[in-house]
Scaffold this motif. Structure first.
Motif, PDB file in Angstrom:
ATOM      1  N   PRO A 144      21.355  30.097   3.628  1.00  0.00           N
ATOM      2  CA  PRO A 144      21.526  28.691   3.239  1.00  0.00           C
ATOM      3  C   PRO A 144      22.209  27.872   4.340  1.00  0.00           C
ATOM      4  O   PRO A 144      22.976  28.397   5.134  1.00  0.00           O
ATOM      5  CB  PRO A 144      22.417  28.758   2.000  1.00  0.00           C
ATOM      6  N   ARG A 145      21.930  26.579   4.321  1.00  0.00           N
ATOM      7  CA  ARG A 145      22.531  25.666   5.303  1.00  0.00           C
ATOM      8  C   ARG A 145      23.990  25.405   4.936  1.00  0.00           C
ATOM      9  O   ARG A 145      24.332  25.225   3.771  1.00  0.00           O
ATOM     10  CB  ARG A 145      21.764  24.343   5.312  1.00  0.00           C
ATOM     11  N   LYS A 146      24.838  25.410   5.942  1.00  0.00           N
ATOM     12  CA  LYS A 146      26.257  25.117   5.732  1.00  0.00           C
ATOM     13  C   LYS A 146      26.445  23.602   5.712  1.00  0.00           C
ATOM     14  O   LYS A 146      25.747  22.878   6.417  1.00  0.00           O
ATOM     15  CB  LYS A 146      27.087  25.740   6.841  1.00  0.00           C
ATOM     16  N   PRO A 147      27.373  23.096   4.905  1.00  0.00           N
ATOM     17  CA  PRO A 147      27.588  21.647   4.835  1.00  0.00           C
ATOM     18  C   PRO A 147      27.942  21.022   6.186  1.00  0.00           C
ATOM     19  O   PRO A 147      27.631  19.870   6.436  1.00  0.00           O
ATOM     20  CB  PRO A 147      28.758  21.495   3.865  1.00  0.00           C
ATOM     21  N   ALA A 148      28.558  21.778   7.077  1.00  0.00           N
ATOM     22  CA  ALA A 148      28.959  21.240   8.384  1.00  0.00           C
ATOM     23  C   ALA A 148      27.775  21.089   9.336  1.00  0.00           C
ATOM     24  O   ALA A 148      27.902  20.445  10.373  1.00  0.00           O
ATOM     25  CB  ALA A 148      30.009  22.140   9.015  1.00  0.00           C
ATOM     26  N   GLN A 149      26.632  21.635   9.015  1.00  0.00           N
ATOM     27  CA  GLN A 149      25.463  21.553   9.902  1.00  0.00           C
ATOM     28  C   GLN A 149      24.732  20.234   9.653  1.00  0.00           C
ATOM     29  O   GLN A 149      23.760  20.185   8.918  1.00  0.00           O
ATOM     30  CB  GLN A 149      24.524  22.731   9.648  1.00  0.00           C
ATOM     31  N   ARG A 150      25.198  19.174  10.315  1.00  0.00           N
ATOM     32  CA  ARG A 150      24.626  17.848  10.096  1.00  0.00           C
ATOM     33  C   ARG A 150      23.888  17.294  11.296  1.00  0.00           C
ATOM     34  O   ARG A 150      23.010  16.461  11.145  1.00  0.00           O
ATOM     35  CB  ARG A 150      25.727  16.864   9.696  1.00  0.00           C
ATOM     36  N   SER A 151      24.256  17.724  12.470  1.00  0.00           N
ATOM     37  CA  SER A 151      23.616  17.173  13.653  1.00  0.00           C
ATOM     38  C   SER A 151      22.155  17.618  13.714  1.00  0.00           C
ATOM     39  O   SER A 151      21.796  18.674  13.188  1.00  0.00           O
ATOM     40  CB  SER A 151      24.341  17.628  14.925  1.00  0.00           C
ATOM     41  N   VAL A 203      17.943  21.829  13.328  1.00  0.00           N
ATOM     42  CA  VAL A 203      16.778  22.500  13.915  1.00  0.00           C
ATOM     43  C   VAL A 203      17.085  23.983  14.116  1.00  0.00           C
ATOM     44  O   VAL A 203      16.267  24.850  13.796  1.00  0.00           O
ATOM     45  CB  VAL A 203      16.371  21.831  15.246  1.00  0.00           C
ATOM     46  N   ARG A 204      18.272  24.276  14.629  1.00  0.00           N
ATOM     47  CA  ARG A 204      18.661  25.670  14.824  1.00  0.00           C
ATOM     48  C   ARG A 204      18.678  26.431  13.497  1.00  0.00           C
ATOM     49  O   ARG A 204      18.208  27.555  13.408  1.00  0.00           O
ATOM     50  CB  ARG A 204      20.027  25.726  15.499  1.00  0.00           C
ATOM     51  N   TRP A 205      19.209  25.798  12.454  1.00  0.00           N
ATOM     52  CA  TRP A 205      19.221  26.432  11.130  1.00  0.00           C
ATOM     53  C   TRP A 205      17.786  26.633  10.625  1.00  0.00           C
ATOM     54  O   TRP A 205      17.457  27.707  10.119  1.00  0.00           O
ATOM     55  CB  TRP A 205      20.002  25.577  10.132  1.00  0.00           C
ATOM     56  N   ALA A 206      16.930  25.628  10.759  1.00  0.00           N
ATOM     57  CA  ALA A 206      15.557  25.726  10.260  1.00  0.00           C
ATOM     58  C   ALA A 206      14.786  26.854  10.943  1.00  0.00           C
ATOM     59  O   ALA A 206      13.972  27.526  10.309  1.00  0.00           O
ATOM     60  CB  ALA A 206      14.831  24.391  10.457  1.00  0.00           C
TER      61      ALA A 206
END
Length: 144
Positions: A109-116, A121-124
């Motif tokens: 899952p995506r972390k809330p801090a991953q907003r940039s 893109v790195r998470w996806a």
């Protein structure tokens, strides 16, 4: 030391595939706390596969480990994080009937801090991955 969320048990009987959620550090770096898994219930297990099993001493507790080696009486299972413990080095061989399924995919899952945009893109690109067989598990077993 729970390894899977309690909601896992309800989906196991009805479908060959079902979700599970990891809680605990014993499979780091392969799986992290909070990762979601797609489990193939009743799948054939080979050495190196990541599996879901009932804990040999607490059968209401489901754990996720790597099936390192087939032995007389069942499977020798290991966590990928040797410092976390809670594997066959603690409780011995796990009987075949306690191994419930094989993990096929991991969703992080995506972390809330991953907003940039870069972080998104790195998470996806890394969020969904197949959980592959690691044949080196038996080599690690011999090294212990």
């Amino acid at each position: 030391m729970p390894e899977l969320s309690q909601g896992t048990e309800g989906t196991r009987g009805t479908l060959p595939f079902g979700p599970a959620e990891v809680s605990g550090p014993s499979m780091v770096p392969t799986l992290y706390h909070g990762d979601r898994l797609l489990v193939h219930w009743g799948a054939r297990v080979r050495p190196g596969d990541v599996v879901v099993l009932r804990h040999p001493f607490q059968q209401d507790l489901l754990v996720v480990k790597r099936a390192a080696e087939r032995r007389e009486g069942g499977w020798w299972v290991l966590g990928d994080n040797s410092y976390a413990g809670g594997d066959s080095t603690d409780y011995g061989v796990v009987p075949e009937e306690l191994v419930l399924g094989r993990v096929r995919f991991r969703f992080r899952p995506r972390k809330p801090a991953q907003r940039s945009p870069f972080a998104l893109v790195r998470w996806a690109l890394s969020a969904v991955r197949p959980v592959l067989c690691d044949r080196s598990a038996s080599r690690r077993l011999r090294a212990r």
